[in-house]
Design a protein around this motif. Structure first.
Motif, PDB file in Angstrom:
ATOM      1  N   ARG A 260      23.983  42.564  39.796  1.00 14.63           N
ATOM      2  CA  ARG A 260      25.220  43.281  40.072  1.00 14.63           C
ATOM      3  C   ARG A 260      25.852  42.802  41.366  1.00 14.63           C
ATOM      4  O   ARG A 260      27.071  42.671  41.462  1.00 14.63           O
ATOM      5  CB  ARG A 260      24.961  44.791  40.133  1.00 14.63           C
ATOM      6  N   VAL A 261      25.030  42.495  42.352  1.00 17.08           N
ATOM      7  CA  VAL A 261      25.547  41.978  43.615  1.00 17.08           C
ATOM      8  C   VAL A 261      26.191  40.616  43.395  1.00 17.08           C
ATOM      9  O   VAL A 261      27.281  40.343  43.900  1.00 17.08           O
ATOM     10  CB  VAL A 261      24.416  41.892  44.670  1.00 17.08           C
ATOM     11  N   THR A 262      25.544  39.775  42.625  1.00 15.40           N
ATOM     12  CA  THR A 262      26.098  38.457  42.323  1.00 15.40           C
ATOM     13  C   THR A 262      27.421  38.587  41.572  1.00 15.40           C
ATOM     14  O   THR A 262      28.387  37.891  41.891  1.00 15.40           O
ATOM     15  CB  THR A 262      25.089  37.646  41.485  1.00 15.40           C
ATOM     16  N   LEU A 263      27.466  39.476  40.609  1.00 14.64           N
ATOM     17  CA  LEU A 263      28.703  39.708  39.863  1.00 14.64           C
ATOM     18  C   LEU A 263      29.799  40.225  40.788  1.00 14.64           C
ATOM     19  O   LEU A 263      30.944  39.780  40.711  1.00 14.64           O
ATOM     20  CB  LEU A 263      28.460  40.701  38.720  1.00 14.64           C
ATOM     21  N   ALA A 264      29.468  41.129  41.678  1.00 12.00           N
ATOM     22  CA  ALA A 264      30.458  41.665  42.615  1.00 12.00           C
ATOM     23  C   ALA A 264      31.006  40.551  43.500  1.00 12.00           C
ATOM     24  O   ALA A 264      32.216  40.483  43.743  1.00 12.00           O
ATOM     25  CB  ALA A 264      29.839  42.770  43.456  1.00 12.00           C
ATOM     26  N   ASN A 265      30.144  39.672  43.966  1.00  9.11           N
ATOM     27  CA  ASN A 265      30.601  38.553  44.790  1.00  9.11           C
ATOM     28  C   ASN A 265      31.508  37.616  43.999  1.00  9.11           C
ATOM     29  O   ASN A 265      32.528  37.153  44.514  1.00  9.11           O
ATOM     30  CB  ASN A 265      29.402  37.772  45.349  1.00  9.11           C
ATOM     31  N   LEU A 266      31.152  37.360  42.758  1.00 11.79           N
ATOM     32  CA  LEU A 266      31.978  36.514  41.909  1.00 11.79           C
ATOM     33  C   LEU A 266      33.357  37.126  41.695  1.00 11.79           C
ATOM     34  O   LEU A 266      34.386  36.451  41.824  1.00 11.79           O
ATOM     35  CB  LEU A 266      31.287  36.277  40.559  1.00 11.79           C
ATOM     36  N   LEU A 267      33.383  38.407  41.394  1.00 10.59           N
ATOM     37  CA  LEU A 267      34.666  39.079  41.170  1.00 10.59           C
ATOM     38  C   LEU A 267      35.500  39.122  42.448  1.00 10.59           C
ATOM     39  O   LEU A 267      36.730  38.974  42.401  1.00 10.59           O
ATOM     40  CB  LEU A 267      34.428  40.497  40.633  1.00 10.59           C
ATOM     41  N   THR A 268      34.857  39.270  43.583  1.00 11.58           N
ATOM     42  CA  THR A 268      35.580  39.254  44.862  1.00 11.58           C
ATOM     43  C   THR A 268      36.210  37.895  45.096  1.00 11.58           C
ATOM     44  O   THR A 268      37.382  37.792  45.493  1.00 11.58           O
ATOM     45  CB  THR A 268      34.629  39.611  46.018  1.00 11.58           C
ATOM     46  N   GLN A 269      35.451  36.836  44.842  1.00 11.28           N
ATOM     47  CA  GLN A 269      35.990  35.488  45.001  1.00 11.28           C
ATOM     48  C   GLN A 269      37.153  35.241  44.042  1.00 11.28           C
ATOM     49  O   GLN A 269      38.170  34.643  44.423  1.00 11.28           O
ATOM     50  CB  GLN A 269      34.900  34.441  44.779  1.00 11.28           C
ATOM     51  N   MET A 270      37.028  35.706  42.811  1.00 10.74           N
ATOM     52  CA  MET A 270      38.117  35.545  41.847  1.00 10.74           C
ATOM     53  C   MET A 270      39.363  36.291  42.309  1.00 10.74           C
ATOM     54  O   MET A 270      40.484  35.768  42.211  1.00 10.74           O
ATOM     55  CB  MET A 270      37.674  36.041  40.464  1.00 10.74           C
ATOM     56  N   ALA A 271      39.180  37.497  42.815  1.00 11.87           N
ATOM     57  CA  ALA A 271      40.324  38.264  43.300  1.00 11.87           C
ATOM     58  C   ALA A 271      40.987  37.565  44.477  1.00 11.87           C
ATOM     59  O   ALA A 271      42.219  37.515  44.561  1.00 11.87           O
ATOM     60  CB  ALA A 271      39.872  39.668  43.702  1.00 11.87           C
ATOM     61  N   MET A 272      40.170  37.001  45.359  1.00  8.05           N
ATOM     62  CA  MET A 272      40.736  36.284  46.506  1.00  8.05           C
ATOM     63  C   MET A 272      41.500  35.047  46.039  1.00  8.05           C
ATOM     64  O   MET A 272      42.560  34.724  46.584  1.00  8.05           O
ATOM     65  CB  MET A 272      39.625  35.904  47.490  1.00  8.05           C
ATOM     66  N   GLN A 273      40.983  34.358  45.023  1.00  4.84           N
ATOM     67  CA  GLN A 273      41.690  33.189  44.495  1.00  4.84           C
ATOM     68  C   GLN A 273      43.019  33.600  43.882  1.00  4.84           C
ATOM     69  O   GLN A 273      44.032  32.921  44.064  1.00  4.84           O
ATOM     70  CB  GLN A 273      40.828  32.477  43.450  1.00  4.84           C
ATOM     71  N   LEU A 274      43.022  34.718  43.159  1.00  6.62           N
ATOM     72  CA  LEU A 274      44.258  35.194  42.551  1.00  6.62           C
ATOM     73  C   LEU A 274      45.289  35.568  43.606  1.00  6.62           C
ATOM     74  O   LEU A 274      46.490  35.439  43.387  1.00  6.62           O
ATOM     75  CB  LEU A 274      43.981  36.392  41.636  1.00  6.62           C
ATOM     76  N   ASN A 275      44.817  36.013  44.750  1.00  7.96           N
ATOM     77  CA  ASN A 275      45.720  36.392  45.844  1.00  7.96           C
ATOM     78  C   ASN A 275      45.951  35.244  46.814  1.00  7.96           C
ATOM     79  O   ASN A 275      46.534  35.444  47.881  1.00  7.96           O
ATOM     80  CB  ASN A 275      45.154  37.588  46.610  1.00  7.96           C
ATOM     81  N   ASN A 276      45.477  34.035  46.457  1.00  7.09           N
ATOM     82  CA  ASN A 276      45.611  32.856  47.315  1.00  7.09           C
ATOM     83  C   ASN A 276      45.006  33.077  48.695  1.00  7.09           C
ATOM     84  O   ASN A 276      45.497  32.553  49.687  1.00  7.09           O
ATOM     85  CB  ASN A 276      47.079  32.429  47.448  1.00  7.09           C
ATOM     86  N   GLU A 277      43.936  33.839  48.756  1.00  6.77           N
ATOM     87  CA  GLU A 277      43.275  34.096  50.029  1.00  6.77           C
ATOM     88  C   GLU A 277      42.003  33.271  50.183  1.00  6.77           C
ATOM     89  O   GLU A 277      41.382  33.258  51.220  1.00  6.77           O
ATOM     90  CB  GLU A 277      42.904  35.583  50.149  1.00  6.77           C
ATOM     91  N   PHE A 278      41.632  32.569  49.145  1.00  8.84           N
ATOM     92  CA  PHE A 278      40.371  31.848  49.151  1.00  8.84           C
ATOM     93  C   PHE A 278      40.646  30.429  48.695  1.00  8.84           C
ATOM     94  O   PHE A 278      41.143  30.202  47.606  1.00  8.84           O
ATOM     95  CB  PHE A 278      39.381  32.545  48.207  1.00  8.84           C
TER      96      PHE A 278
END
Length: 65
Positions: free
Chosen positions: A41-59
């Motif tokens: 679940r922690v790994t999934l949360a990190n993945l989703l956070t990275q995806m959200a940052m990419q969608l917001n052009n923050e990563f």
């Protein structure tokens, strides 16, 4: 008669120790499974956070600034 009671008590003691060892092994297995699921679940949360940052052009995926 006394010897028979002593033997039966020893048999019960052995059975109890065996059951205890089985229970401890099962509990340890369940604890490990819970830890693995939690880690997933922690790994999934990190993945989703990275995806959200990419969608917001923050990563920056490539590490370019």
């Amino acid at each position: 008669m006394r010897q028979q009671i002593l033997e039966q008590a020893n048999n019960f003691d052995n059975e109890i120790q065996a059951k205890y060892a089985q229970i401890v092994a099962l509990i340890e297995k369940e604890v490990q499974e819970v830890r693995n699921e939690k880690m997933d679940r922690v790994t999934l949360a990190n993945l989703l956070t990275q995806m959200a940052m990419q969608l917001n052009n923050e990563f920056d995926v490539l590490g370019n600034d």
